[in-house]
Each structure stands twice: as structure tokens, then as C-alpha cells.
Write a protein that holds these residues in place. Structure first.
Motif: not given
Length: 301
Positions: A47-56
């Protein structure tokens, strides 16, 4: 601080593939390619708020390249009734163009590949056609990936046999493409060709390309693919039960392959399904952590 940028990769005649680059400026570690599945786009991974696998993963120092395949997500133009491309173009043109773009940016091929659902079928198909890519990959992780459906759960009979195999063709004839987003069947649409090609393979027909007859299964029969971790959810009853995933593993060469099922009965924090295996807040403590350990096990320094 996590940074997100949008990149665009030209393909075909007038198409632009959207590639979301998610990373930390101070930790530009190994590159990870992430590919979505059918009736989806790359937002399954972030998400644009840095949730999810890629930001992790970016938090851990990896730099992620999340793709939107042709016509999906931020790619331009969006799918319309005149589009003639399908999954063959994804395999032969889109994903190779994305790999070339990442190489031009970073100086090397992405070290890790991640896919959700049908995206794993596309990635293994790429490796069948372009086996020279295998040497560049340390490991893969596939979430809910199957090619053909073998389970006979009532939910599968509804979502696959009734909706995907029957009603979807009626919608394609009516609109010229599958308006899955408007129908609330998925987060993005599909072209006539991509839908028809996916139906052929989901119905247990041979893993052969309908365009040129390329035999993916034959190409992979004696090929060792990169070590691949397959992730299943206990509540994924229709689209990727372990029986379906294991059949895909069996036709995907001779390399290292493992499958882990995620749910409370196995000591995990949630009973995951086909979508929330990537979107649930508890995933970072369950499958995301196991993905990270898989990467670290096979990571090349």
C-alpha cells in the motif's frame, strides 16, 4: 525511511508497464521481483502507506520491484476490448522487459522472485522458455500458486467451474474483455486472450502455449529451478489447496521445493485465505518471516 517510486517500462506497441520500486536509500540490498496473479495487480504486495510484503522486505534492506503486467494497475493504457495480448505476451515480452529494466538500474538481475497465485505459473513459464535466467536467481517464494485445479471443494466448483469457466466467457463476449473489477471478481481486469489461456491450463490441459505450441512441462522436466517455497492458506479452499500446489510442484522441474500451510492449527496467528495470506497484518509474523528466512538461507553475498 521507506521510499516508493513509479517506473515505466515500454513494451509492445505503445504499452507502458508500471513498476513500483520500494526501498530504503541507506539499504539498497538485493533486488526482489514481485509478480501478481490473474484479475489482480501489484497492489496485492503493498500500500502507499507502506503496508504489505514489499515494504516489509524494504524494512529488511531488500529493494523491491513490484510489477503491474500489461493493462493492469498503473500500467498504460488500461485493458479495453480491443486488446489482443494475453499470458503469452506476459511470458515472452513483459517479464523479460521488466528483468532487463531492473538489470539496467541495478547492474544485475533480481536475486529473488516472488509471486502470488497465477503469477507463479507465469514466472515458471519464463524459466522454461529462458532457462539462462535460472543462474541469476537465489530463491523463489510463491503464495497460493497452482496451474491446474484438482480439488473438488464446493467453493472451487462455484469460483472456477461456474464463474471462471462459464460466466466469465459470457462477460467477455458482452464487453470484449473481462471486467472483473466492476464485477467484484478481482482487483483488476483481464483481456479476452489472457482469460481464455488461463482457463485452458486451469482445466488440467497440458502446460503448452496456445500461441506457438511451446511445451513448458517438457522444457522443465529435467530442469532444476531455483529453491522455491510454496505458501498455502488453510482457508484457501477454492483456488490453491495443497493438492493443487503439489501438482504444480510436480511439473516444475527437479529443484528444491517445499510447501508450508498457514493456519492456527499449525501454530500461526491467523487462518489465511488466498488474498489475506498477503494482506493480513499478522502475516509479517508468520509467512513473511518464513519468506525472509528462506531468502537468507539461499542468499548469495
Amino acid at each position: 525511511m521507506i521510499i516508493q517510486n513509479s517506473l515505466y517500462v515500454p513494451v509492445g506497441e505503445g504499452y507502458q508497464l508500471h513498476l513500483r520500486h520500494i526501498y530504503q536509500q541507506q539499504k539498497m540490498g538485493p533486488a526482489v521481483l514481485l509478480i501478481h496473479g490473474a484479475v489482480e495487480n501489484g497492489k496485492i504486495f503493498y500500500t502507499q502507506s507502506n503496508k504489505g510484503l514489499a515494504p516489509f522486505l524494504a524494512e529488511q534492506g531488500y529493494q523491491c520491484f513490484v510489477a503491474d503486467l500489461r493493462g493492469r494497475g498503473g500500467s498504460k493504457p488500461a485493458i479495453s476490448k480491443g486488446d489482443k495480448h494475453g499470458q503469452t505476451e506476459s511470458i515472452v515480452e513483459d517479464i523479460p522487459a521488466i528483468l532487463a529494466h531492473i538489470t539496467a538500474m541495478t547492474g544485475k538481475r533480481p536475486q529473488f522472485w516472488v509471486a502470488h497465485s497465477w503469477g507463479g505459473v507465469l514466472l515458471n513459464s519464463v524459466l522454461a522458455r529462458f532457462p539462462e535466467e535460472i543462474e541469476h536467481i537465489s530463491a523463489c517464494v510463491y503464495f497460493g500458486t497452482k496451474r491446474s485445479l484438482y480439488n473438488r471443494h464446493p467453493e472451487k466448483l462455484l469460483k472456477a467451474n461456474v464463474i471462471w469457466y462459464m460466466l466469465a466467457f459470457w462477460q467477455v463476449r458482452k464487453h470484449g474483455y473481462l471486467p472483473a473489477r466492476q464485477l467484484k471478481w478481482g482487483s483488476d481486469n483481464e483481456t479476452r486472450k489472457s482469460h481464455a489461456q488461463s482457463v485452458q491450463w486451469a482445466k488440467r490441459r497440458p502446460w503448452v502455449d496456445s500461441d506457438d505450441g511451446f511445451d513448458y512441462a517438457a522444457a522443465l522436466k529435467d530442469t532444476a529451478l531455483p529453491p522455491t517455497l510454496h505458501i498455502a492458506g488453510v482457508k484457501d479452499k477454492a483456488l490453491a489447496q495443497p493438492v493443487d500446489i503439489r501438482q504444480f510442484m510436480a511439473e516444475s522441474g527437479t529443484g528444491i521445493m517445499e510447501i508450508t500451510v498457514y493456519g492456527r492449527r499449525y501454530g500461526h496467528q491467523h487462518d489465511y485465505d488466498h488474498i489475506n495470506m498477503l494482506t493480513h497484518s499478522a502475516a509479517r509474523h508468520d509467512q513473511f518471516s518464513d519468506l525472509l528466512a528462506w531468502f537468507e538461507r539461499y542468499r548469495q553475498t
